[in-house]
Structure formats: structure tokens, C-alpha cells
Enzyme design. Structure first.
Site, short mmCIF file in Angstrom:
data_model
loop_
_atom_site.label_atom_id
_atom_site.label_comp_id
_atom_site.label_asym_id
_atom_site.label_seq_id
_atom_site.Cartn_x
_atom_site.Cartn_y
_atom_site.Cartn_z
N GLY A 1 -3.99 22.34 -20.37
CA GLY A 1 -4.01 23.57 -19.58
C GLY A 1 -2.71 24.30 -19.77
O GLY A 1 -1.88 23.98 -20.64
N GLY A 2 -2.50 25.32 -18.93
CA GLY A 2 -1.30 26.12 -19.03
C GLY A 2 -0.03 25.36 -18.70
O GLY A 2 1.07 25.78 -19.06
N PHE A 3 -0.16 24.23 -18.01
CA PHE A 3 1.01 23.47 -17.58
C PHE A 3 1.42 22.39 -18.58
O PHE A 3 2.52 21.88 -18.54
CB PHE A 3 0.73 22.80 -16.23
CG PHE A 3 0.30 23.77 -15.18
CD1 PHE A 3 1.10 24.83 -14.83
CD2 PHE A 3 -0.92 23.62 -14.54
CE1 PHE A 3 0.71 25.73 -13.84
CE2 PHE A 3 -1.32 24.51 -13.56
CZ PHE A 3 -0.51 25.58 -13.21
N GLY A 4 0.50 21.99 -19.48
CA GLY A 4 0.82 20.93 -20.42
C GLY A 4 -0.42 20.15 -20.80
O GLY A 4 -1.53 20.48 -20.41
N THR B 1 -2.30 16.19 -21.38
CA THR B 1 -2.33 14.83 -20.87
C THR B 1 -3.04 13.94 -21.89
O THR B 1 -4.11 14.30 -22.39
CB THR B 1 -3.07 14.76 -19.53
OG1 THR B 1 -2.44 15.65 -18.61
CG2 THR B 1 -3.04 13.35 -18.97
N LYS C 1 2.07 12.53 -19.94
CA LYS C 1 1.99 13.94 -19.61
C LYS C 1 3.04 14.68 -20.41
O LYS C 1 4.23 14.38 -20.32
CB LYS C 1 2.23 14.14 -18.11
CG LYS C 1 2.03 15.56 -17.64
CD LYS C 1 0.57 15.87 -17.41
CE LYS C 1 0.39 17.21 -16.71
NZ LYS C 1 -1.01 17.52 -16.44
N ASP D 1 -0.91 20.56 -4.63
CA ASP D 1 -2.18 20.77 -5.35
C ASP D 1 -3.21 19.72 -4.94
O ASP D 1 -3.86 19.08 -5.78
CB ASP D 1 -1.95 20.74 -6.86
CG ASP D 1 -3.08 21.43 -7.63
OD1 ASP D 1 -3.89 22.12 -6.99
OD2 ASP D 1 -3.13 21.29 -8.86
#
Length: 635
Positions: A21-24, A26, A43, A142
Site C-alpha cells: 500500500g501507500g505506507f509500505g 509486507t 515490514k 488504526d
């Protein structure tokens, strides 16, 4: 993306991409430095903005977040342990425990309404996991079903993917030259107004937990629920069947203004627990004759199910009793009832001890026993006197092995979809016909192991305690030596034989009924099932036979130690044998089956249908086994 086979830090070998995703990204990986190369989760995070000025900020945030995750993972088993963190070429990596379980999206299904008790159980699990974070002044940011894992081996909810980690992937330099987070961390529908403005608080997590509860009761996704235009409060009660007391707790969790909510997980948990136990309907007692050949029980509760995923960061049944079992009339509820042993006691000794030549069929003897039935909140409703057959093999030095005759029959294997917090690997429920066999009256004891193997690997020492810290390989070797000693073909039971013997003609989650208590089973009483209260946690094994048996005269089929079965692990029952034989074809040969729960697990793990996998060489202080043997004749 990182290609499969890449070795990070000369230690963590990437297996496959799990998500991105936009965060990284996995990844599932293996730790090549540890014995057995266990799975782990990597991660991979990198700043969104390539501006060099971002890197020092990202590095400080990364190190700070790593310290938080180390600390939380050490304090709580509900948060995955961070085993490593490192930086390479301006990109950041966290390595955490691999969690075998399934996230709550498999329980909170759109259009499906859960019962109030189910939802209360879910919220309690979330709040217990969140409490440690809040006590350390850490906001998750979250909370949503996808970040809440139901761990497979104990059913506990594990809190994953802390929101602060995601800031690393969203750092940018704004037009004024300031480093900022480019997006609000959180998921639409689960974040309250103050978090949407970039000012989250501990009670922002409570809002998310409350929305999960409302989602469970209504079957409606939070972003689809209407709001009151005058005050911003969520409108939901007309879509749910819920008590006014529980609804009031949920309403307070999701107040639009943060000052009107419970301020942290501890406050919310206290409010939830103050509601007490929901009283289920009365269990009907079915009249019996002196000789019972058929018995049907009404299942009371309807619940939802769970199965398998990876976590990262921060009543058609056997209806014929054995012909030689005679059950007494029901004892009226107000009369004195069976009082189970609360502490370990010596193994019960039969009145007769047969001598069995190894080259002959065994001579059978009868023994009497008492079994009990409980209602959904763990109260004993009745007791039954019963009698069944067994034989005894002499292992030397006064040590015997008692084997109970189990008549063949047909039953429904697996759990129905209505069973509380079941696992998807218990499906599909299917009919199995089991041939007659003999099964150990108790798990193999330390005295029996010593007599056959000449040693004692157990952690909790006691002749009449079950042998533990034994692997599947060890158990198979014991069966081989026992067969040589006695002249019989001893083996581990198949998974189908084990469940058939455990159920003993019942179709409820436990052979005692809808639930269990620590007065009946040795398990972690802090984690009850259905409406049973919390109880004692002994933190060790107990002598076999310390608790009442099932209707087949088998002791300790629930709790005390997990019991190895012969089968190879399969993820579900599609294609499973229907003749009760061990399922050794296909599946995952790296794993074998364990059944029955143990002294260190919750009540849920002790259900008749619950099944877990482990490598055949694994040894745990909670792992034991019992032996089976097929007769050369019908008993």
C-alpha cells in the site's frame, strides 16, 4: 517490491509478498539464523518524499517507534514481538512474529448480525489487547477488523499494525520547508473527528472499538451508518437487537466529542465488565429410562466463525450408546451432585486387574464412573452413573495401561457454523463412520512413559501426571516400543477417532455441554467460554483422572495436555476420509495434529472440534498424547 529469495541482512529470506500500500510492503520471510528457520514477517517502509531532508525525520520516527514496539511486545502477548529493526539505503525494515490466525473481517461479515454476547466477547478481547498500549500512553490509531487477529492456537485477539509506523511512508516537505505527514493515519468509518483533524487521543481508539461493536450487531459497515445531523452522533440502534445496558456502553464509546467517551481501554473494559453475564435460556432436561440407547441435546447458542491469515507489526451425530453402558436415571437438580476434584489426586484404580497374555485377545472388565452435564453458564444440571468395558496391559513394576473399549458408530465431525468462535479449519462438518477400537482411559502418564522409554522428559513431575514435553516423533516411538512390549499394535489415534471418542455421542462444543469450568477441566480459567464465569488457572498439569470423564469413560479429553493425533495437517476437511482412518495423504507433511487444549490455554481451545498444527519435532510442556489399538474382534 522485494523479489522472493532475497536475503536481507544475510538472515531474513523473503518468501512472498503479503500485502502492499501507500505506507509500505509486507512480506512473509524465514529467519535463517534460528533452528528450523521459523517464519517471520518483514515490514518494508520508505519515505514517500525522496527529499534528503526527510530522511533524518524518518529515522528518528523509525527508531522511536521501534522502541515502542519492543516495549509493548515484551509486556503483552497480545502484541506481536518485534525481533529486529534495521535501515538499508534510506529504507526501513521491521521484523516481527508471524501470527497464525485470522483477522476479524472473517467474523464481521457485511449483512451478518452477531449476537450481543458474541459482540461483547469480541470487544472484551480487543480492549484487553489495547489496554497495555494505553497504559504505556500509546495510541494505536488504526483499530479496525483487518488489524485485529484471532490467534489460532489460543483464540486471543492480537493487536497489529500500529498507525505510527505508517507516518514514515507519508512524510513530505511542504511548501514552507516543513516536514509533515501527508495523510491522516486511520480508516474511514473507524476514526473520530479529532483524529481526522490530526489530533488523535487514547479515546480515539475507543471510538473505533465501539464502531466495531456496532458493526457486529448491525451487520453494517461503519461508513454506511447514518449520522444525526444535529449532533453528529451515529444512528444505529434501530438496526440491532441489543440490551439497553450494552447499547448505552456502545453509545458512550462512539460519542462525537472525545470528552464524552471512555478515556482509555481500562475505563471502557471496566464499563463492559460491569454489565455482568447475560443469562441464557434454561437448558431442558430430557427424561431418561433406566437403560438409555438414544440421547439428543438441544444446542443453545448461535455464534460465528474464524480461520487463517498472517499478522504484521506492533445435529446429526452418533445416536447409539454402547450396548454394555447402562446409565442411571437423572438425579434431580436439588439433590447432592458430583463434586469434581479441584486439586490433583491419584489415578483411579479399577477393582479388578486382569492379566493379559500378549498373544491373546484381552479379557475385558467393567468399571463404573460418573459423568456430569452443565448448562451454558457452567452449572452442573445433572449427573449420570455409567459402566463400560476396558482391558489392562501390564508394563512392569506395577505400572498398568488401561484401554477403554470404544464401540464403532457414525457421527458428525467438525463444528457447525453456529458454534461460538469456531475455526474455518473445522469445516466442512461431515459424517464419519468409525470402527470399534480401544483408546487410553487417560493420557499416557509419566510412570507409563518411564516404564516403556526409561526416562522422563516432563516439566511438571509426577508419576500420575501426563507425560509432556514430547513431540509427535517421540509419541510414535513410544507406540512402537509399547507394541514390542505387549505384542499389540499400539498407535496414535486418528483425528476422526479422537474427536469421536471425545464427543462420546454429544454434539455440543464440549462433552459436558455448552461450556466448561475449571472445576471440570484443567485450562486457563481467566478465559472462559460462552457464559461461564472466570475461574482458577493452575499453571501446570494435574494428575490424570482428577476430573469427571465423558460418557465413554475417558478422562481428560478436554484440557490438561494437548494430544497428538496420527494425521498430517490439512487446512480443512475437503476430501477427508469418511471411515475414521488417519488422513496421511496430501496436506502439509511438515505439520501434525494436536487436539483437546491444555492447562495453559483458554476454554475455547478445549472444544471437541478444535484442532491445531505443529511440527512433528516440536516439544512443549503442554503436549502429551494417548494411545489407541484396533481389536482383532468386535468387543
Amino acid at each position: 517490491m522485494i523479489p522472493a529469495g532475497t536475503l536481507l541482512r544475510n538472515r531474513y529470506q523473503i518468501i512472498k509478498l503479503l500485502g502492499y500500500g501507500g505506507f509500505g510492503d509486507t512480506y512473509l520471510a524465514q529467519d535463517k539464523d534460528l533452528p528450523g528457520h521459523p517464519f517471520c514477517v518483514v515490514k518494508h517502509l520508505k519515505p514517500k518524499d525522496p527529499n534528503p531532508a526527510v530522511l533524518p525525520i524518518a529515522r528518528r520516527l523509525f527508531e522511536s517507534e521501534a522502541q515502542v514496539l519492543y516495549k509493548l511486545g515484551q509486556k503483552s502477548e497480545r502484541i506481536p514481538t518485534l525481533s529486529a529493526h534495521f535501515e538499508e539505503k534510506g529504507e526501513f525494515y521491521f521484523v516481527q512474529d508471524f501470527i497464525d490466525g485470522e483477522d476479524l473481517t472473517k467474523e464481521l461479515i457485511p449483512g451478518r448480525r452477531l449476537s450481543e454476547q458474541q459482540v461483547r466477547d469480541i470487544l472484551q478481547g480487543i480492549l484487553e489487547a489495547l489496554e497495555i498500549a494505553h497504559q504505556n500512553n500509546v495510541i494505536h490509531r488504526d483499530i479496525k477488523p483487518a488489524n485485529l487477529m484471532r490467534r489460532k492456537d489460543d483464540g486471543q485477539i492480537v493487536l497489529i499494525d500500529f498507525g505510527a509506523v505508517k507516518e514514515i511512508g507519508t512524510l513530505i516537505i511542504n511548501s514552507q520547508g516543513q516536514t509533515t505527514v501527508s495523510v491522516v493515519v486511520g480508516t474511514h468509518g473507524y476514526i473520530p473527528s479529532e483524529q481526522a483533524r490530526g489530533k488523535p487521543k487514547l479515546c480515539s481508539d475507543i471510538y473505533a472499538v465501539g464502531m466495531i461493536g456496532i458493526q457486529g450487531l448491525t451487520g453494517i459497515s461503519p461508513d454506511q451508518l447514518p449520522e444525526n445531523p444535529n449532533n453528529g452522533e451515529v444512528i444505529w440502534r434501530n438496526n440491532a437487537q441489543v440490551s439497553s445496558e450494552f447499547a448505552a456502553v456502545l453509545d458512550k464509546m462512539v460519542r462525537d466529542h472525545f470528552s464524552q467517551r471512555y478515556q482509555n481501554a481500562t475505563d471502557a473494559l471496566q464499563a463492559l465488565n460491569s454489565l455482568g453475564l447475560k443469562i441464557p435460556p434454561t437448558v431442558p432436561v430430557i427424561p431418561q429410562q433406566n437403560t438409555v440407547t438414544r440421547r439428543n441435546w438441544l444446542q443453545l447458542a448461535a455464534f460465528g466463525g474464524v480461520g487463517f491469515v498472517v499478522a504484521v507489526i506492533s445435529k446429526d451425530f452418533w445416536n447409539k450408546q454402547p450396548e454394555n453402558v447402562v446409565l442411571a436415571k437423572e438425579t434431580p437438580l436439588r439433590e447432592p451432585i458430583y463434586t469434581p476434584t479441584l486439586e490433583p489426586k491419584s489415578t483411579p484404580t479399577p477393582t479388578e486387574t486382569p492379566t493379559t497374555p500378549s498373544n491373546e485377545n484381552p479379557k475385558l472388565f467393567y468399571f463404573d464412573f460418573t459423568t456430569v452435564t452443565v448448562n451454558s453458564w457452567g452449572e452442573i444440571m445433572n449427573r449420570r452413573q455409567a459402566q463400560t468395558q476396558f482391558f489392562k496391559d501390564n508394563l512392569g513394576n506395577g505400572v498398568g495401561l488401561e484401554m477403554v473399549a470404544i464401540q464403532g458408530g457414525t457421527f458428525m465431525m467438525g463444528s457447525p457454523e453456529t458454534e461460538a468462535i469456531r475455526e474455518s479449519d473445522e469445516s466442512p462438518q461431515h459424517q464419519v463412520t468409525v470402527k470399534p477400537f480401544y483408546l487410553g482411559k487417560y493420557p499416557v502418564t509419566q510412570a507409563q512413559w518411564q516404564a516403556v522409554m526409561g526416562n522422563n522428559p516432563s516439566n511438571f513431575i509426577g508419576n500420575n501426571r501426563p507425560v509432556e514435553t514430547v513431540s509427535w516423533d517421540d509419541a510414535v516411538q513410544f507406540c512402537q516400543k509399547l507394541s514390542q512390549l505387549t505384542g499389540r499394535n499400539y498407535r496414535l489415534p486418528s483425528e476422526a477417532e479422537w474427536e469421536y471418542a471425545c464427543r462420546a455421542g454429544t454434539s455440543t462444543p464440549f462433552y459436558f455441554g455448552e461450556t466448561i469450568t475449571p472445576d471440570l477441566v484443567n485450562y486457563d480459567g481467566n478465559y472462559p467460554y460462552a457464559w461461564a464465569p472466570k475461574g482458577k488457572y493452575r499453571e501446570q498439569t494435574t494428575d490424570v483422572g482428577s476430573f469427571p470423564p465423558n460418557a465413554f469413560g475417558l478422562y481428560d479429553m478436554h484440557g490438561n495436555v494437548w494430544e497428538w493425533c496420527l494425521d498430517v495437517w490439512h487446512q480443512n476437511y475437503n476430501g477427508a476420509p469418511k471411515d475414521g482412518s488417519a488422513w496421511e495423504a496430501g496436506g502439509n507433511s511438515q505439520y501434525r495434529l494436536r487436539r483437546g487444549g491444555s492447562w495453559d490455554r483458554n476454554a475455547r481451545s478445549c472444544r471437541c472440534a478444535n484442532r491445531v498444527r505443529h511440527q512433528p519435532g516440536d516439544r512443549w510442556s503442554s503436549s502429551g498424547f494417548r494411545v489407541a489399538v484396533s481389536p482383532g474382534f468386535s468387543p
